[in-house]
Design a protein around this motif. Structure first.
Motif, PDB file in Angstrom:
ATOM      1  N   GLU A 288       0.811  -1.217   0.000  1.00  0.00           N
ATOM      2  CA  GLU A 288       0.000   0.000   0.000  1.00  0.00           C
ATOM      3  C   GLU A 288       0.846   1.270   0.000  1.00  0.00           C
ATOM      4  OE1 GLU A 288      -3.681   0.279   0.240  1.00  0.00           O
ATOM      5  OE2 GLU A 288      -3.167  -1.600  -0.738  1.00  0.00           O
ATOM      6  N   VAL A 289       0.261   2.346  -0.505  1.00  0.00           N
ATOM      7  CA  VAL A 289       0.868   3.667  -0.399  1.00  0.00           C
ATOM      8  C   VAL A 289       0.238   4.377   0.804  1.00  0.00           C
ATOM      9  CG1 VAL A 289       1.194   5.918  -1.500  1.00  0.00           C
ATOM     10  CG2 VAL A 289       1.295   3.819  -2.879  1.00  0.00           C
ATOM     11  N   VAL A 290       1.082   4.764   1.754  1.00  0.00           N
ATOM     12  CA  VAL A 290       0.616   5.461   2.954  1.00  0.00           C
ATOM     13  C   VAL A 290       0.927   6.945   2.784  1.00  0.00           C
ATOM     14  CG1 VAL A 290       0.782   5.612   5.465  1.00  0.00           C
ATOM     15  CG2 VAL A 290       1.147   3.404   4.319  1.00  0.00           C
ATOM     16  N   GLY A 291      -0.123   7.754   2.597  1.00  0.00           N
ATOM     17  CA  GLY A 291       0.075   9.183   2.353  1.00  0.00           C
ATOM     18  C   GLY A 291      -0.679   9.600   1.097  1.00  0.00           C
ATOM     19  N   ASP A 292      -0.813  10.903   0.923  1.00  0.00           N
ATOM     20  CA  ASP A 292      -1.589  11.427  -0.205  1.00  0.00           C
ATOM     21  C   ASP A 292      -0.684  11.682  -1.410  1.00  0.00           C
ATOM     22  OD1 ASP A 292      -3.501  12.557  -1.816  1.00  0.00           O
ATOM     23  OD2 ASP A 292      -3.385  14.539  -0.888  1.00  0.00           O
ATOM     24  N   VAL A 293      -0.890  10.919  -2.471  1.00  0.00           N
ATOM     25  CA  VAL A 293      -0.094  11.106  -3.693  1.00  0.00           C
ATOM     26  C   VAL A 293      -0.969  11.436  -4.903  1.00  0.00           C
ATOM     27  CG1 VAL A 293       1.745   9.576  -2.877  1.00  0.00           C
ATOM     28  CG2 VAL A 293      -0.098   8.621  -4.270  1.00  0.00           C
ATOM     29  N   ASP A 294      -2.272  11.440  -4.720  1.00  0.00           N
ATOM     30  CA  ASP A 294      -3.195  11.667  -5.845  1.00  0.00           C
ATOM     31  C   ASP A 294      -2.998  13.062  -6.441  1.00  0.00           C
ATOM     32  OD1 ASP A 294      -5.231  11.144  -7.624  1.00  0.00           O
ATOM     33  OD2 ASP A 294      -6.819  11.802  -6.265  1.00  0.00           O
ATOM     34  N   GLY A 295      -2.703  13.098  -7.761  1.00  0.00           N
ATOM     35  CA  GLY A 295      -2.519  14.374  -8.447  1.00  0.00           C
ATOM     36  C   GLY A 295      -1.216  15.079  -8.139  1.00  0.00           C
ATOM     37  N   ARG A 296      -0.293  14.393  -7.450  1.00  0.00           N
ATOM     38  CA  ARG A 296       0.974  15.011  -7.037  1.00  0.00           C
ATOM     39  C   ARG A 296       2.132  14.533  -7.919  1.00  0.00           C
ATOM     40  NH1 ARG A 296       0.639  18.931  -3.326  1.00  0.00           N
ATOM     41  NH2 ARG A 296       2.561  18.294  -2.278  1.00  0.00           N
ATOM     42  N   VAL A 297       3.195  15.346  -7.965  1.00  0.00           N
ATOM     43  CA  VAL A 297       4.462  14.900  -8.562  1.00  0.00           C
ATOM     44  C   VAL A 297       5.217  14.178  -7.456  1.00  0.00           C
ATOM     45  CG1 VAL A 297       6.658  15.597  -9.567  1.00  0.00           C
ATOM     46  CG2 VAL A 297       4.556  16.791 -10.205  1.00  0.00           C
ATOM     47  N   CYS A 298       5.447  12.884  -7.627  1.00  0.00           N
ATOM     48  CA  CYS A 298       6.059  12.064  -6.579  1.00  0.00           C
ATOM     49  C   CYS A 298       7.551  11.870  -6.844  1.00  0.00           C
ATOM     50  CB  CYS A 298       5.370  10.704  -6.496  1.00  0.00           C
ATOM     51  SG  CYS A 298       3.684  10.841  -5.875  1.00  0.00           S
ATOM     52  N   LEU A 299       8.354  12.178  -5.839  1.00  0.00           N
ATOM     53  CA  LEU A 299       9.806  11.991  -5.922  1.00  0.00           C
ATOM     54  C   LEU A 299      10.182  10.813  -5.034  1.00  0.00           C
ATOM     55  CD1 LEU A 299      12.702  12.798  -6.691  1.00  0.00           C
ATOM     56  CD2 LEU A 299      12.651  14.468  -4.831  1.00  0.00           C
ATOM     57  N   LEU A 300      10.511   9.689  -5.657  1.00  0.00           N
ATOM     58  CA  LEU A 300      10.973   8.508  -4.927  1.00  0.00           C
ATOM     59  C   LEU A 300      12.450   8.680  -4.604  1.00  0.00           C
ATOM     60  CD1 LEU A 300       9.227   5.642  -6.891  1.00  0.00           C
ATOM     61  CD2 LEU A 300       9.375   5.710  -4.390  1.00  0.00           C
ATOM     62  N   VAL A 301      12.818   8.502  -3.339  1.00  0.00           N
ATOM     63  CA  VAL A 301      14.220   8.700  -2.949  1.00  0.00           C
ATOM     64  C   VAL A 301      14.787   7.405  -2.367  1.00  0.00           C
ATOM     65  CG1 VAL A 301      13.973  11.168  -2.594  1.00  0.00           C
ATOM     66  CG2 VAL A 301      13.563   9.644  -0.675  1.00  0.00           C
ATOM     67  N   ASP A 302      16.032   7.113  -2.717  1.00  0.00           N
ATOM     68  CA  ASP A 302      16.710   5.926  -2.196  1.00  0.00           C
ATOM     69  C   ASP A 302      18.204   6.207  -2.201  1.00  0.00           C
ATOM     70  OD1 ASP A 302      17.040   3.388  -1.160  1.00  0.00           O
ATOM     71  OD2 ASP A 302      15.780   2.409  -2.669  1.00  0.00           O
ATOM     72  N   ASP A 303      18.988   5.343  -1.525  1.00  0.00           N
ATOM     73  CA  ASP A 303      20.431   5.581  -1.528  1.00  0.00           C
ATOM     74  C   ASP A 303      21.099   4.934  -2.734  1.00  0.00           C
ATOM     75  OD1 ASP A 303      19.905   3.025  -0.431  1.00  0.00           O
ATOM     76  OD2 ASP A 303      21.849   2.971   0.560  1.00  0.00           O
ATOM     77  N   MET A 304      20.439   3.943  -3.338  1.00  0.00           N
ATOM     78  CA  MET A 304      21.043   3.278  -4.501  1.00  0.00           C
ATOM     79  C   MET A 304      19.969   2.658  -5.388  1.00  0.00           C
ATOM     80  SD  MET A 304      22.607  -0.180  -2.764  1.00  0.00           S
ATOM     81  CE  MET A 304      23.382   0.652  -1.392  1.00  0.00           C
ATOM     82  N   ILE A 305      20.327   2.461  -6.656  1.00  0.00           N
ATOM     83  CA  ILE A 305      19.483   1.686  -7.570  1.00  0.00           C
ATOM     84  C   ILE A 305      20.342   0.534  -8.070  1.00  0.00           C
ATOM     85  CG2 ILE A 305      18.158   1.671  -9.711  1.00  0.00           C
ATOM     86  CD1 ILE A 305      17.725   4.681  -9.369  1.00  0.00           C
ATOM     87  N   ASP A 306      19.982  -0.684  -7.670  1.00  0.00           N
ATOM     88  CA  ASP A 306      20.766  -1.859  -8.059  1.00  0.00           C
ATOM     89  C   ASP A 306      20.091  -2.536  -9.251  1.00  0.00           C
ATOM     90  OD1 ASP A 306      22.355  -4.074  -8.296  1.00  0.00           O
ATOM     91  OD2 ASP A 306      22.268  -4.664  -6.209  1.00  0.00           O
ATOM     92  N   THR A 307      19.173  -3.473  -9.007  1.00  0.00           N
ATOM     93  CA  THR A 307      18.473  -4.105 -10.134  1.00  0.00           C
ATOM     94  C   THR A 307      17.232  -3.308 -10.527  1.00  0.00           C
ATOM     95  OG1 THR A 307      17.212  -5.496  -8.614  1.00  0.00           O
ATOM     96  CG2 THR A 307      19.264  -6.414  -9.486  1.00  0.00           C
ATOM     97  N   ALA A 308      16.905  -2.274  -9.736  1.00  0.00           N
ATOM     98  CA  ALA A 308      15.796  -1.336  -9.997  1.00  0.00           C
ATOM     99  C   ALA A 308      14.411  -1.955  -9.821  1.00  0.00           C
ATOM    100  CB  ALA A 308      15.912  -0.703 -11.395  1.00  0.00           C
TER     101      ALA A 308
END
Length: 313
Positions: free
Chosen positions: A203-223
């Motif tokens: 599930e997504v916890v929080g309001d993301v409807d109609g928003r520009v979402c910025l996913l943040v992480d320390d690394m992208i391995d196999t993605a």
């Protein structure tokens, strides 16, 4: 004196250029049986030496090369040796999840120390406690100011929500939220313990409807994680999805997954070289060389590294 391994000399050259020095001339060979030989071709006696090495695949080879370089400097009477590993090798093996497992991140710190390193510098350690594994000063730099500046310059943050791809990255997302003054959302997922590199998004916890979402992480391995998260956000009504991560490992299926993903843009830094043959048009690579150069200059002048960087310690 700034020394470079062979994994990613372009980053070291950029750092040295910003510092106004030349890289120490180095003869490095890999013998037919895969053993590595290194010799510095000018005196390092009494010098403050910084050994820059990236750790893309094959990690073991580049780690061994860096250890051999440190040993060579120690035996040549360098005054102080600082390891500069923008992406800390084995950083994900920072604790035991089950019996009979190693804590490889601690072993790497011990190897650096035994080889002769006095100080360690890294960017966005996977777990902050790795700082305690090394018996000496550790400069833990953050890529957040570099990445956040780019985001502010290129996106309207008033309609943005920062999203953590899992519970483990909530602290990072919280720092992003403070930096940009934006709300926060979390993707709750469950991982199958029997399948490495496979995740199930919940599930997504929080309001993301109609928003520009910025996913943040320390690394992208196999993605896998981040691309599934992008799909989930789209399903929950996100207007657009972008990603920001420090370390672009981009193993195996990562390029294809990113190209087929819902991301508008994927922003990373050059703590690692982009692997040969990887073509991801939506990938933007920002340079960490100015940050590394500032930190090296501060260490060399016995100044404060913490005061240079927002949140670094």
């Amino acid at each position: 004196m700034v020394c470079s391994g062979r994994a990613f000399p372009e980053l070291a050259e950029e750092v040295a250029s910003l510092l106004g020095v030349s890289l120490v001339p180095t003869r490095a060979l890999t013998y037919a049986n895969s053993e590595i030989y290194v010799r510095f071709e000018e005196s390092v006696r009494g010098a403050d030496c910084f050994v820059i090495q990236a750790h893309p695949a094959p990690v073991n080879e580049w780690l061994m090369e860096q250890l051999i370089m440190i040993d060579a400097l120690k035996r040549a009477s360098a005054r102080r040796i600082t390891v500069v590993s923008p992406f800390y090798p084995y950083g994900r093996q920072d604790k035991k999840h089950a019996g009979r497992e190693p804590i490889s991140a601690r072993l790497v710190a011990d190897l650096y120390k035994t080889a002769g390193a006095n100080r360690l510098m890294s960017v966005d350690l996977h777990a902050a406690q790795i700082q305690g594994f090394f018996d000496g000063p550790v400069d833990h730099l953050l890529a957040l100011p570099v990445l956040a500046t780019y985001v502010k310059e290129n996106y309207d943050t008033s309609e943005m929500t920062i999203v953590s791809p899992d519970a483990g990255r909530v602290r990072l997302a919280d720092m992003w939220s403070d930096q940009l003054g934006t709300p926060l959302a979390i993707i709750h997922k469950r991982r199958d313990p029997n399948k490495a590199n496979e995740v199930a998004v919940g599930e997504v916890v929080g309001d993301v409807d109609g928003r520009v979402c910025l996913l943040v992480d320390d690394m992208i391995d196999t993605a896998g994680t981040i691309c599934q998260a992008a799909t989930a956000l789209k399903n929950f009504g996100a207007k657009a999805v972008i990603a920001a991560a420090t370390h672009p490992i981009l193993s195996g299926p990562a390029p294809q997954r990113l190209n087929e993903s819902d991301f508008e843009e994927v922003i990373v830094t050059n703590t690692l070289p982009i692997p040969d043959g990887v073509n991801v048009p939506k990938l933007t690579v920002l340079s960490m060389a100015p940050l590394l150069a500032q930190a090296i200059q501060a260490v060399f002048e016995e100044g404060s590294v913490a005061s240079l960087f927002n949140g670094a310690h």
